[in-house]
Scaffold this active site. Structure first.
Site, PDB file in Angstrom:
ATOM      1  N   LYS A  45       0.797  -1.236   0.000  1.00  0.00           N
ATOM      2  CA  LYS A  45       0.000   0.000   0.000  1.00  0.00           C
ATOM      3  C   LYS A  45       0.828   1.285   0.000  1.00  0.00           C
ATOM      4  O   LYS A  45       0.370   2.353   0.394  1.00  0.00           O
ATOM      5  CB  LYS A  45      -1.027   0.049   1.164  1.00  0.00           C
ATOM      6  CG  LYS A  45      -1.849  -1.183   1.370  1.00  0.00           C
ATOM      7  CD  LYS A  45      -2.318  -1.871   0.119  1.00  0.00           C
ATOM      8  CE  LYS A  45      -3.411  -1.192  -0.644  1.00  0.00           C
ATOM      9  NZ  LYS A  45      -3.822  -2.031  -1.822  1.00  0.00           N
ATOM     10  N   HIS A 100       7.468  -7.256  -2.313  1.00  0.00           N
ATOM     11  CA  HIS A 100       7.211  -6.732  -0.964  1.00  0.00           C
ATOM     12  C   HIS A 100       8.160  -7.391   0.045  1.00  0.00           C
ATOM     13  O   HIS A 100       8.003  -7.224   1.239  1.00  0.00           O
ATOM     14  CB  HIS A 100       5.778  -7.068  -0.516  1.00  0.00           C
ATOM     15  CG  HIS A 100       4.688  -6.366  -1.270  1.00  0.00           C
ATOM     16  ND1 HIS A 100       4.706  -5.022  -1.545  1.00  0.00           N
ATOM     17  CD2 HIS A 100       3.503  -6.831  -1.754  1.00  0.00           C
ATOM     18  CE1 HIS A 100       3.579  -4.702  -2.193  1.00  0.00           C
ATOM     19  NE2 HIS A 100       2.846  -5.773  -2.335  1.00  0.00           N
ATOM     20  N   SER A 130      -4.927   3.066   3.855  1.00  0.00           N
ATOM     21  CA  SER A 130      -5.119   2.407   2.562  1.00  0.00           C
ATOM     22  C   SER A 130      -5.294   0.898   2.764  1.00  0.00           C
ATOM     23  O   SER A 130      -6.170   0.262   2.161  1.00  0.00           O
ATOM     24  CB  SER A 130      -3.911   2.700   1.667  1.00  0.00           C
ATOM     25  OG  SER A 130      -4.037   2.073   0.429  1.00  0.00           O
TER      26      SER A 130
HETATM   27  S1  PPS Z   1      -0.481  -3.105  -3.143  1.00  0.00           S
HETATM   28  O1  PPS Z   1      -1.720  -3.871  -2.780  1.00  0.00           O
HETATM   29  O2  PPS Z   1       0.553  -3.234  -2.129  1.00  0.00           O
HETATM   30  O3  PPS Z   1      -0.006  -3.426  -4.485  1.00  0.00           O
HETATM   31  O4  PPS Z   1      -0.981  -1.583  -3.130  1.00  0.00           O
HETATM   32  P1  PPS Z   1      -0.128  -0.347  -3.648  1.00  0.00           P
HETATM   33  O5  PPS Z   1      -0.208  -0.265  -5.115  1.00  0.00           O
HETATM   34  O6  PPS Z   1       1.214  -0.358  -3.007  1.00  0.00           O
HETATM   35  O7  PPS Z   1      -0.900   0.889  -2.990  1.00  0.00           O
HETATM   36  C1  PPS Z   1      -2.203   1.263  -3.354  1.00  0.00           C
HETATM   37  C2  PPS Z   1      -2.317   2.752  -3.069  1.00  0.00           C
HETATM   38  O8  PPS Z   1      -1.630   3.479  -4.106  1.00  0.00           O
HETATM   39  C3  PPS Z   1      -2.539   4.392  -4.679  1.00  0.00           C
HETATM   40  N1  PPS Z   1      -2.225   4.669  -6.090  1.00  0.00           N
HETATM   41  C4  PPS Z   1      -2.017   5.911  -6.559  1.00  0.00           C
HETATM   42  N2  PPS Z   1      -1.977   7.103  -5.934  1.00  0.00           N
HETATM   43  C5  PPS Z   1      -1.771   8.213  -6.695  1.00  0.00           C
HETATM   44  N3  PPS Z   1      -1.624   8.164  -8.038  1.00  0.00           N
HETATM   45  C6  PPS Z   1      -1.640   6.989  -8.708  1.00  0.00           C
HETATM   46  N4  PPS Z   1      -1.487   6.988 -10.033  1.00  0.00           N
HETATM   47  C7  PPS Z   1      -1.839   5.791  -7.953  1.00  0.00           C
HETATM   48  N5  PPS Z   1      -1.929   4.471  -8.277  1.00  0.00           N
HETATM   49  C8  PPS Z   1      -2.163   3.814  -7.124  1.00  0.00           C
HETATM   50  C9  PPS Z   1      -3.894   3.726  -4.502  1.00  0.00           C
HETATM   51  O9  PPS Z   1      -4.948   4.624  -4.714  1.00  0.00           O
HETATM   52  C10 PPS Z   1      -3.771   3.240  -3.068  1.00  0.00           C
HETATM   53  O10 PPS Z   1      -3.815   4.308  -2.112  1.00  0.00           O
HETATM   54  P2  PPS Z   1      -5.159   4.829  -1.406  1.00  0.00           P
HETATM   55  O11 PPS Z   1      -4.683   5.758  -0.323  1.00  0.00           O
HETATM   56  O12 PPS Z   1      -5.871   3.618  -0.846  1.00  0.00           O
HETATM   57  O13 PPS Z   1      -5.942   5.543  -2.455  1.00  0.00           O
END
Ligand code: PPS
Length: 288
Positions: A45, A100, A130
């Site tokens: 996340k 991870h 998140s």
């Molecule tokens: S995982 O399950 O570990 O693969 O998740 P991960 O991709 O690490 O984290 C998901 C959060 O990243 C946000 N996200 C983004 N934020 C801003 N811009 C872009 N383009 C973007 N892509 C993914 C996603 O919305 C999750 O955060 P939250 O706070 O829940 O919105």
């Protein structure tokens, strides 16, 4: 007590059984890392799928084909997940993978190689928020319970890949030198073209300003949210139910402020501070 089928225990870490098996972890340990490989490493996340979108474009000079035609889990596969064995032969050099895993669980061939690492770090308060919503939508993870209950689990490390502090410590205290780039989720939110420029310099792709702007545009939250190759809408609802909470949920820095009570903030910061108190590195944000 967690249902035994939800997680497996691997070297002290809880891993979801939907994507991990003893074989997939063995495959990762024996994976022949190449010098040209680029690893995106994150605590869950922290911005994993965002980097899964950006990195192929940075490595290929901005060709949108991979993000428009290949689901992210095949385009930049997870080192430790089952899927890698199925797609490894289709990866083009320079290969990009995500992981991870904590530093100590990276395969021996990684340590012997010159492969590069991009470590994405995000404010743990937003990581926890998140993750809380992700546990609601992901049918393959246990129910998070109340926000308060989930915070306790998160702080205890009773979540996938263990404690946030341990993960960060493991990747901050490496001997990788200039093989590792640290980048924050928050700097990506604040100025994505600047982040892409930094990534381009790190992997040596020398992208033009036009290409940098194009990549930033195609990797924005709003573009990714409607990209079926990246928003997990191809996954059956049983495993990920975007009606409960979309994977691309808010994509902002500071959503914790809408969730933490003053008491929760005090508890959270005191635990994180204590666990990092003897470390030589400092966090890029204020915890309060
Ligand atoms: S995982 O399950 O570990 O693969 O998740 P991960 O991709 O690490 O984290 C998901 C959060 O990243 C946000 N996200 C983004 N934020 C801003 N811009 C872009 N383009 C973007 N892509 C993914 C996603 O919305 C999750 O955060 P939250 O706070 O829940 O919105």
């Amino acid at each position: 007590m967690l249902p035994s089928s939800t997680y497996m225990l691997y070297k002290g870490y809880l891993l979801p059984t939907l994507a991990h098996t003893t074989e997939s972890l063995e495959f990762a340990q024996n994976f022949p890392v190449e010098d040209t490989d680029v690893f995106v490493v994150t605590y869950p996340k922290s911005g994993t799928i965002w980097m899964q979108e950006i990195i192929p474009l940075v490595l290929n000079g901005g060709d949108l084909t991979p993000i428009q035609t290949i689901p992210n889990w095949d385009r930049v596969p997870w080192l430790e997940e089952k899927r890698l064995a199925c797609v490894v032969d289709q990866l083009k050099s320079p290969r990009a993978l995500v992981s991870h895993l904590p530093y100590k669980l990276m395969p021996p061939s990684f340590h012997a190689s010159k492969a590069k690492v991009i470590y994405v770090i995000r404010n743990p308060k937003d990581v926890m928020v998140s993750s809380y919503y992700f546990h609601q939508m992901a049918g393959f993870l246990p129910d998070p319970g109340t926000f308060e209950e989930f915070m306790d689990k998160f702080l205890e490390g009773e979540v996938m890949f263990g404690k946030w502090t341990e993960h960060v410590k493991s990747w901050k205290n490496t001997e990788l030198g200039d093989r590792i780039l640290y980048i924050t989720y928050e700097e990506m939110v604040q100025d994505l073209p600047a982040a892409v420029r930094k990534l381009s310099g790190f992997v040596g792709s020398n992208l033009s300003e036009d290409v940098i702007q194009k990549i930033a545009e195609h990797c924005s939250f709003h573009t990714m949210k409607v990209n079926r190759m990246s928003n997990f809408s191809l996954i059956p609802k049983l495993y990920m139910d975007s009606e409960k909470s979309p994977f691309l949920r808010k994509g902002i820095a500071g959503d914790w402020e809408n969730h933490f009570s003053p008491e929760q903030l005090a508890k959270f910061t005191s635990v994180i501070r204590k666990e990092l108190e003897n470390e030589s590195f400092s966090l890029p944000w204020c915890l309060d």
